[in-house]
Design a protein around this motif. Structure first.
Motif, PDB file in Angstrom:
ATOM      1  N   UNK A 108      -3.383  -8.647  -6.202  1.00 23.01           N
ATOM      2  CA  UNK A 108      -3.173 -10.036  -5.798  1.00 23.01           C
ATOM      3  C   UNK A 108      -3.268 -10.123  -4.284  1.00 23.01           C
ATOM      4  N   UNK A 109      -3.551 -11.318  -3.781  1.00 26.56           N
ATOM      5  CA  UNK A 109      -3.586 -11.533  -2.340  1.00 26.56           C
ATOM      6  C   UNK A 109      -2.184 -11.515  -1.761  1.00 26.56           C
ATOM      7  N   UNK A 110      -1.233 -12.006  -2.533  1.00 26.72           N
ATOM      8  CA  UNK A 110       0.139 -12.128  -2.043  1.00 26.72           C
ATOM      9  C   UNK A 110       1.000 -10.987  -2.576  1.00 26.72           C
ATOM     10  N   UNK A 111       2.060 -10.680  -1.841  1.00 23.52           N
ATOM     11  CA  UNK A 111       3.009  -9.682  -2.299  1.00 23.52           C
ATOM     12  C   UNK A 111       4.401 -10.063  -1.814  1.00 23.52           C
ATOM     13  N   UNK A 112       5.419  -9.512  -2.468  1.00 25.80           N
ATOM     14  CA  UNK A 112       6.793  -9.763  -2.072  1.00 25.80           C
ATOM     15  C   UNK A 112       7.071  -8.993  -0.794  1.00 25.80           C
ATOM     16  N   UNK A 113       7.344  -9.725   0.268  1.00 27.46           N
ATOM     17  CA  UNK A 113       7.556  -9.097   1.564  1.00 27.46           C
ATOM     18  C   UNK A 113       9.020  -8.889   1.898  1.00 27.46           C
ATOM     19  N   UNK A 156       7.019  11.219 -16.468  1.00 22.30           N
ATOM     20  CA  UNK A 156       6.685  10.160 -15.497  1.00 22.30           C
ATOM     21  C   UNK A 156       5.253  10.295 -14.991  1.00 22.30           C
ATOM     22  N   UNK A 157       4.581   9.164 -14.952  1.00 25.40           N
ATOM     23  CA  UNK A 157       3.242   9.080 -14.381  1.00 25.40           C
ATOM     24  C   UNK A 157       3.355   8.153 -13.186  1.00 25.40           C
ATOM     25  N   UNK A 158       2.994   8.659 -12.016  1.00 23.85           N
ATOM     26  CA  UNK A 158       3.153   7.894 -10.784  1.00 23.85           C
ATOM     27  C   UNK A 158       1.775   7.609 -10.193  1.00 23.85           C
ATOM     28  N   UNK A 159       1.551   6.332  -9.865  1.00 22.15           N
ATOM     29  CA  UNK A 159       0.321   5.951  -9.169  1.00 22.15           C
ATOM     30  C   UNK A 159       0.702   5.267  -7.865  1.00 22.15           C
ATOM     31  N   UNK A 160      -0.156   5.359  -6.889  1.00 20.78           N
ATOM     32  CA  UNK A 160       0.081   4.731  -5.598  1.00 20.78           C
ATOM     33  C   UNK A 160      -0.307   3.263  -5.647  1.00 20.78           C
ATOM     34  N   UNK A 161       0.346   2.493  -4.778  1.00 22.13           N
ATOM     35  CA  UNK A 161      -0.026   1.095  -4.603  1.00 22.13           C
ATOM     36  C   UNK A 161       0.643   0.161  -5.574  1.00 22.13           C
ATOM     37  N   UNK A 167       0.825  -1.210   0.000  1.00 19.56           N
ATOM     38  CA  UNK A 167       0.000   0.000   0.000  1.00 19.56           C
ATOM     39  C   UNK A 167       0.857   1.257   0.000  1.00 19.56           C
ATOM     40  N   UNK A 168       2.124   1.126   0.369  1.00 19.02           N
ATOM     41  CA  UNK A 168       3.034   2.268   0.388  1.00 19.02           C
ATOM     42  C   UNK A 168       3.885   2.341  -0.881  1.00 19.02           C
ATOM     43  N   UNK A 169       3.634   1.458  -1.831  1.00 21.16           N
ATOM     44  CA  UNK A 169       4.410   1.412  -3.066  1.00 21.16           C
ATOM     45  C   UNK A 169       3.958   2.493  -4.036  1.00 21.16           C
ATOM     46  N   UNK A 170       4.796   2.780  -5.001  1.00 18.33           N
ATOM     47  CA  UNK A 170       4.458   3.670  -6.108  1.00 18.33           C
ATOM     48  C   UNK A 170       4.843   2.962  -7.394  1.00 18.33           C
TER      49      UNK A 170
END
Length: 123
Positions: A74-79, A64-69, A52-55
Motif C-alpha cells: 500500500x502507499x500508506x502505512x501506520x506511522x 515460524x516463517x519470517x519475511x521482511x517488510x 521496510x524495517x518490519x517483519x
C-alpha cells in the motif's frame, strides 16, 4: 473510554512538503501532545519505524516463517499512534481533529475504540 488515534503516513505526500510545512507538522504534534497531557487524556504515544524495517511472522507446520517488510502492499502505512482515554467517541474525534495531519491532503488520521485492554473487555 479508550481510543487509538492512528496516524497513516503516505511517504510521497510527506516528500512533497516543504521544510516549513514539515516543521509545522512537528510543532503541531508537540502542541497536541502537550494539550492531551494537560487534559489527562493521554495514555501513550508511539512513533513507528518505516515498514521496510518490519517483519511478518506466520507459523506454518508449527514453525515460524519470517519475511521482511510489510504484509500489505500500500502507499500508506501506520506511522504512529496516540492512545487516549476520554469521555466518548465524539471527544476522541474532537481531539483527532487537532492533529496537523488532518489538514494535509493524502495523510490520514483514524479513530478506533479499544476493544480489549489489560484483561478487560472495553467495548
Amino acid at each position: 473510554m479508550k481510543f487509538v488515534i492512528g496516524l497513516h503516513i503516505n511517504p510521497a505526500v510527506l516528500d512533497a512538503l516543504t521544510d516549513e510545512e514539515k516543521a509545522a507538522i512537528g510543532e503541531g504534534h508537540a502542541t497536541f501532545l502537550q494539550a492531551v497531557k494537560d487534559s489527562g487524556e493521554l495514555i501513550l504515544t508511539q512513533a513507528l519505524v518505516d515498514p521496510s524495517q518490519a517483519a511478518v511472522v506466520k507459523v506454518r507446520d508449527g514453525r515460524p516463517v519470517v519475511t521482511d517488510g510489510p504484509f500489505l502492499e500500500a502507499k500508506e502505512y501506520l506511522g504512529g499512534f496516540y492512545l487516549i482515554d476520554c469521555e466518548d467517541k465524539a471527544r476522541a474525534i474532537e481531539l483527532a481533529a487537532q492533529i496537523p495531519d488532518t489538514a494535509i491532503e493524502g495523510l490520514g488520521v483514524e479513530v478506533r475504540q479499544v476493544m480489549f485492554s489489560d484483561g478487560q473487555l472495553e467495548a
